[in-house]
Design an enzyme around this catalytic site. Structure first.
Site, PDB file in Angstrom:
ATOM      1  N   ASP A 194      76.828  46.093 -54.439  1.00 25.61           N
ATOM      2  CA  ASP A 194      76.985  44.712 -54.006  1.00 25.61           C
ATOM      3  C   ASP A 194      77.262  45.145 -52.441  1.00 25.61           C
ATOM      4  O   ASP A 194      77.320  45.943 -52.007  1.00 25.61           O
ATOM      5  CB  ASP A 194      78.224  43.813 -54.707  1.00 25.61           C
ATOM      6  CG  ASP A 194      77.982  42.593 -54.434  1.00 25.61           C
ATOM      7  OD1 ASP A 194      77.860  41.757 -53.438  1.00 25.61           O
ATOM      8  OD2 ASP A 194      77.730  41.666 -55.537  1.00 25.61           O
ATOM      9  N   HIS A 255      73.280  40.883 -51.061  1.00 30.94           N
ATOM     10  CA  HIS A 255      74.405  41.350 -51.475  1.00 30.94           C
ATOM     11  C   HIS A 255      74.069  42.979 -51.614  1.00 30.94           C
ATOM     12  O   HIS A 255      74.308  43.799 -52.428  1.00 30.94           O
ATOM     13  CB  HIS A 255      74.530  40.931 -52.811  1.00 30.94           C
ATOM     14  CG  HIS A 255      75.151  39.920 -52.998  1.00 30.94           C
ATOM     15  ND1 HIS A 255      76.597  39.424 -52.730  1.00 30.94           N
ATOM     16  CD2 HIS A 255      74.613  38.315 -53.359  1.00 30.94           C
ATOM     17  CE1 HIS A 255      76.997  38.274 -52.987  1.00 30.94           C
ATOM     18  NE2 HIS A 255      75.947  37.452 -53.423  1.00 30.94           N
ATOM     19  N   ASP A 318      70.481  36.561 -56.015  1.00 29.07           N
ATOM     20  CA  ASP A 318      71.431  35.409 -55.790  1.00 29.07           C
ATOM     21  C   ASP A 318      71.758  35.413 -54.298  1.00 29.07           C
ATOM     22  O   ASP A 318      71.679  36.615 -53.617  1.00 29.07           O
ATOM     23  CB  ASP A 318      72.366  35.331 -56.710  1.00 29.07           C
ATOM     24  CG  ASP A 318      73.641  36.609 -56.379  1.00 29.07           C
ATOM     25  OD1 ASP A 318      72.851  37.582 -56.398  1.00 29.07           O
ATOM     26  OD2 ASP A 318      74.493  36.418 -56.308  1.00 29.07           O
ATOM     27  N   GLU A 319      71.883  34.150 -53.775  1.00 24.69           N
ATOM     28  CA  GLU A 319      72.599  34.027 -52.606  1.00 24.69           C
ATOM     29  C   GLU A 319      71.816  34.912 -51.310  1.00 24.69           C
ATOM     30  O   GLU A 319      72.708  35.797 -50.786  1.00 24.69           O
ATOM     31  CB  GLU A 319      74.150  34.361 -52.581  1.00 24.69           C
ATOM     32  CG  GLU A 319      74.971  33.558 -53.627  1.00 24.69           C
ATOM     33  CD  GLU A 319      76.346  33.895 -53.760  1.00 24.69           C
ATOM     34  OE1 GLU A 319      77.140  33.248 -53.862  1.00 24.69           O
ATOM     35  OE2 GLU A 319      76.748  34.999 -53.907  1.00 24.69           O
ATOM     36  N   TRP A 385      73.505  30.415 -63.269  1.00 29.60           N
ATOM     37  CA  TRP A 385      74.824  30.320 -63.107  1.00 29.60           C
ATOM     38  C   TRP A 385      75.341  29.202 -62.380  1.00 29.60           C
ATOM     39  O   TRP A 385      76.335  28.598 -62.325  1.00 29.60           O
ATOM     40  CB  TRP A 385      75.094  31.690 -62.278  1.00 29.60           C
ATOM     41  CG  TRP A 385      74.978  31.767 -60.921  1.00 29.60           C
ATOM     42  CD1 TRP A 385      73.624  31.859 -60.532  1.00 29.60           C
ATOM     43  CD2 TRP A 385      75.544  31.491 -59.783  1.00 29.60           C
ATOM     44  NE1 TRP A 385      73.660  32.094 -59.036  1.00 29.60           N
ATOM     45  CE2 TRP A 385      74.692  31.807 -58.738  1.00 29.60           C
ATOM     46  CE3 TRP A 385      77.048  31.184 -59.392  1.00 29.60           C
ATOM     47  CZ2 TRP A 385      75.096  31.605 -57.346  1.00 29.60           C
ATOM     48  CZ3 TRP A 385      77.522  31.175 -58.337  1.00 29.60           C
ATOM     49  CH2 TRP A 385      76.484  30.967 -57.127  1.00 29.60           C
ATOM     50  N   TYR A 409      82.718  31.659 -65.936  1.00 28.66           N
ATOM     51  CA  TYR A 409      83.207  32.523 -65.015  1.00 28.66           C
ATOM     52  C   TYR A 409      84.560  32.787 -65.331  1.00 28.66           C
ATOM     53  O   TYR A 409      85.625  31.921 -64.878  1.00 28.66           O
ATOM     54  CB  TYR A 409      83.056  31.643 -63.562  1.00 28.66           C
ATOM     55  CG  TYR A 409      81.575  32.166 -62.911  1.00 28.66           C
ATOM     56  CD1 TYR A 409      80.612  32.538 -63.651  1.00 28.66           C
ATOM     57  CD2 TYR A 409      81.644  32.427 -61.638  1.00 28.66           C
ATOM     58  CE1 TYR A 409      79.410  32.664 -62.980  1.00 28.66           C
ATOM     59  CE2 TYR A 409      80.360  32.660 -60.996  1.00 28.66           C
ATOM     60  CZ  TYR A 409      79.359  32.838 -62.018  1.00 28.66           C
ATOM     61  OH  TYR A 409      78.184  33.174 -61.349  1.00 28.66           O
ATOM     62  N   PHE A 410      85.156  33.957 -65.712  1.00 23.25           N
ATOM     63  CA  PHE A 410      86.330  34.312 -66.144  1.00 23.25           C
ATOM     64  C   PHE A 410      87.131  34.648 -65.137  1.00 23.25           C
ATOM     65  O   PHE A 410      88.146  35.483 -65.213  1.00 23.25           O
ATOM     66  CB  PHE A 410      86.335  35.290 -67.288  1.00 23.25           C
ATOM     67  CG  PHE A 410      85.767  34.737 -68.584  1.00 23.25           C
ATOM     68  CD1 PHE A 410      85.260  33.458 -68.701  1.00 23.25           C
ATOM     69  CD2 PHE A 410      85.854  35.492 -69.839  1.00 23.25           C
ATOM     70  CE1 PHE A 410      85.202  32.989 -70.037  1.00 23.25           C
ATOM     71  CE2 PHE A 410      85.398  35.001 -70.960  1.00 23.25           C
ATOM     72  CZ  PHE A 410      85.124  33.745 -71.085  1.00 23.25           C
ATOM     73  N   ASP A 411      86.766  34.476 -63.636  1.00 23.94           N
ATOM     74  CA  ASP A 411      87.564  34.766 -62.818  1.00 23.94           C
ATOM     75  C   ASP A 411      88.305  33.516 -61.941  1.00 23.94           C
ATOM     76  O   ASP A 411      88.963  33.508 -60.994  1.00 23.94           O
ATOM     77  CB  ASP A 411      86.771  35.553 -61.508  1.00 23.94           C
ATOM     78  CG  ASP A 411      85.745  34.589 -61.081  1.00 23.94           C
ATOM     79  OD1 ASP A 411      85.292  33.879 -61.773  1.00 23.94           O
ATOM     80  OD2 ASP A 411      85.167  35.094 -59.858  1.00 23.94           O
ATOM     81  N   TRP A 459      83.988  38.327 -62.078  1.00 23.28           N
ATOM     82  CA  TRP A 459      83.808  38.722 -60.684  1.00 23.28           C
ATOM     83  C   TRP A 459      85.225  39.260 -60.497  1.00 23.28           C
ATOM     84  O   TRP A 459      86.428  38.781 -60.811  1.00 23.28           O
ATOM     85  CB  TRP A 459      83.438  37.800 -59.901  1.00 23.28           C
ATOM     86  CG  TRP A 459      82.125  37.097 -60.224  1.00 23.28           C
ATOM     87  CD1 TRP A 459      81.864  35.923 -60.729  1.00 23.28           C
ATOM     88  CD2 TRP A 459      80.819  37.852 -59.812  1.00 23.28           C
ATOM     89  NE1 TRP A 459      80.334  35.935 -60.818  1.00 23.28           N
ATOM     90  CE2 TRP A 459      79.825  36.975 -60.578  1.00 23.28           C
ATOM     91  CE3 TRP A 459      80.371  39.264 -59.459  1.00 23.28           C
ATOM     92  CZ2 TRP A 459      78.499  37.397 -60.693  1.00 23.28           C
ATOM     93  CZ3 TRP A 459      79.173  39.338 -59.521  1.00 23.28           C
ATOM     94  CH2 TRP A 459      77.932  38.604 -59.988  1.00 23.28           C
ATOM     95  N   GLU A 461      86.832  40.001 -57.197  1.00 20.52           N
ATOM     96  CA  GLU A 461      87.527  39.849 -56.045  1.00 20.52           C
ATOM     97  C   GLU A 461      88.984  39.888 -56.194  1.00 20.52           C
ATOM     98  O   GLU A 461      89.852  40.432 -55.343  1.00 20.52           O
ATOM     99  CB  GLU A 461      87.062  38.626 -55.141  1.00 20.52           C
ATOM    100  CG  GLU A 461      85.791  38.608 -54.768  1.00 20.52           C
ATOM    101  CD  GLU A 461      84.483  38.064 -55.696  1.00 20.52           C
ATOM    102  OE1 GLU A 461      84.993  38.115 -56.819  1.00 20.52           O
ATOM    103  OE2 GLU A 461      83.571  37.670 -54.990  1.00 20.52           O
TER     104      GLU A 461
HETATM  105  C1  ACM Z   1      76.757  34.505 -58.564  1.00 25.63           C
HETATM  106  O1  ACM Z   1      77.981  34.219 -59.046  1.00 25.63           O
HETATM  107  N1  ACM Z   1      76.599  34.632 -57.224  1.00 25.63           N
HETATM  108  C2  ACM Z   1      75.799  34.949 -59.216  1.00 25.63           C
END
Ligand code: ACM
Ligand code: ZN
Length: 508
Positions: A194, A255, A318-319, A385, A409-411, A459, A461
């Site tokens: 990433d 990323h 993504d993104e 997602w 999303y388990f964050d 994720w 972070e």
């Molecule tokens: C993502 O949450 N950017 C896949």
């Protein structure tokens, strides 16, 4: 559909006991249980393995049984006081199993070694919770007599792991593999690269880890970590023992700041990239107008393919804000030369070239749902997602994996306790996941057939340690497992009762 064998065996169990519940997660399809007749384990209980392909799963589970009971569980050719494991071609679903516990013996039939492994996991959940102890517990070890016929709803049941935002020791990943497999999840999606770290050794490009696996934090400290190829091969072999496949993710064309910091010539701007120390999205991308980029990707994917036997490789996608491509003359030249309409066309062109590279090395591509644009390869598997509602659109034409942020999303925060550790701002409770209607009733058979499975993403972070991660994963993983495997009726109180029983196992 109950098999003949199932009906026959239940006759003696079922006279008065149809209504007993079973403390198993995920809930099996069919079961009958009689808590008043039991199989007793003792120091002579053996394991009989009828097919040589089953030795690995037998050994994995025998170790769990041995460490808590203190019994030897010798492997024997035949025997009454035994758990007998067999492959059975008549079980249609390869991960399905049939478990028969009588007072004299335990028999598990599986459609494959994974099916037998899942039958053994159900057996472990029927045993007292101390069976998960790493040290010997002196007590009576018995299980209720039961017949269980079971198979998964989805063949992909995933959990994601992000060592790039906060690096994770390989032993923490192994622990996660063990516990996800106990709840019958079978894919670990390992997000290896990433903006904030590159965590996989690539021998041809050593700077990826020399430069890309270290970031300078704003306070002057550094954060670093990567896995050697040997460590990853060992992880793959470990996961296989628990019937878990690891799908690696190598993020591109965005990323990719850790990659660009190591090899700046591969970006549109070509210099001054740093391993990113902020979360969020960076606008820098790999340059599509530079053919070296595709050689580089091919060489990386060749090494990745040699580590991970999985048929699939996730390539992110993504993104990707396309502003740098807009002002890059080389990228614009590709748009002109290939009659592409704009940067979105360039993005699809990039992904389809990567798809061809993967096909040439015998692999298939998964990418995030931004890739679902006109012209994307029919073979791409799309991991959804962003928008839960896009499932019905994308599953018309493409194979999909479903991991919508609002359930998976388990964050996110999971409680209203003001002392809960910092998380991403959204909130996803156990109950919301449990109540999730994964497949709306309006979907056609084609759409349903295209849904390969579901997955939770973790994720990292806000997750500084493995303890932080585990707090986010549990208990929500239990609801995810139920959605991924079971077809049970929605009965929240019954689920909570089973969660209570799982808790003591997770805490041991
Ligand atoms: C993502 O949450 N950017 C896949
Ligand atoms: Zn460019």
């Amino acid at each position: 559909m109950r098999s003949f064998r199932y009906i026959f065996t239940t006759i003696f169990l079922s006279i008065a006991f149809w209504s007993y519940s079973i403390n198993v997660i995920p809930h099996p399809i069919e079961y009958d249980i009689n808590p008043y007749i039991r199989f007793e384990f003792d120091e002579n209980t053996a394991i009989v393995v009828k097919n040589k392909e089953l030795y690995d799963v037998a050994e994995t589970v025998a170790n769990t049984l041995r460490s808590s009971t203190g019994y030897n569980f010798p492997f024997k050719k035949r025997g009454g006081n035994a758990i007998t494991l067999r492959l059975d071609k008549s079980i249609k679903n390869r991960e399905g199993y049939y478990l028969n516990i009588s007072p004299y013996s335990i028999d598990i039939y599986g459609g494959s070694p994974a099916g037998v492994y899942y039958g053994l996991q159900t057996l472990l959940q029927l045993l007292p919770f101390e069976i998960e102890s790493n040290s010997i517990v002196k007590r009576r070890w018995s299980v209720p007599c039961a017949v269980i016929e079971d198979a998964p709803k989805f063949s992909y049941r995933g959990l994601h792991c992000d060592p790039c935002r906060h690096f994770l020791p390989i032993d923490s990943i192994k622990k996660q593999i063990v516990w996800m497999s106990k709840y019958k999840l079978n894919v670990l999606h390992l997000h290896l690269t990433d903006d904030q770290l590159w965590t996989i050794e690539i021998k041809k490009y050593p700077k990826l880890v020399e430069i890309g696996s270290v970031r300078q934090e704003a306070d002057g400290s550094s954060h670093s970590g990567y896995y050697t190829q040997e460590e990853l091969k060992d992880l793959v072999a470990f996961a296989a023992k628990y019937c878990v496949t690891i799908i690696p993710e190598i993020e591109m064309p965005g990323h990719a700041m850790a990659l660009l910091a190591a090899y700046p010539e591969l970006g549109c701007i070509g210099e001054n990239y740093k391993v990113r120390n902020l979360w969020g999205v960076d606008e820098n991308l790999l340059c599509v107008g530079n053919d070296t980029v595709f050689d580089f990707i091919q060489n990386i994917l060749l090494e990745v393919a040699q580590i991970f036997p999985s048929e699939y490789i996730h390539i992110g996608g993504d993104e990707c804000p396309t502003t740098v491509w807009h002002s890059c003359s080389k990228c614009q030249q590709v748009i002109t030369d290939n009659n592409l309409n704009n940067e979105t066309g360039l993005y699809v062109y990039f992904l389809n070239r990567v798809d061809s590279i993967l096909k040439n090395i015998g692999k298939r591509m998964i990418c995030w749902d931004e890739s679902f644009e006109n012209g994307i390869s029919d073979d791409a598997t799309i991991m959804i997602w962003r928008d839960e509602k896009s499932l019905s659109k994308i599953s018309n034409t493409h194979r999909v994996l479903f991991t919508p942020w609002n359930y998976c999303y388990f964050d996110h925060y999971q409680s209203d306790n003001k002392w809960e550790s910092p998380a991403q701002t959204d909130f996803t409770s156990l109950k919301e996941i449990y109540d999730w209607q994964v497949t709306p009733k309006t979907l056609s058979q084609t759409q349903l057939n295209n849904i390969w499975g579901i997955q939770a993403n973790v994720w990292s972070e806000c997750l500084f340690s493995n303890a932080d991660r585990e707090k986010m994963i549990y208990p929500r993983l239990l609801a995810l497992a139920e959605k991924a495997w079971s077809v049970s009726d929605n009965d929240w109180n019954y689920f909570l009762k089973r969660v209570d029983s799982a808790y003591v196992r997770l805490m041991i």
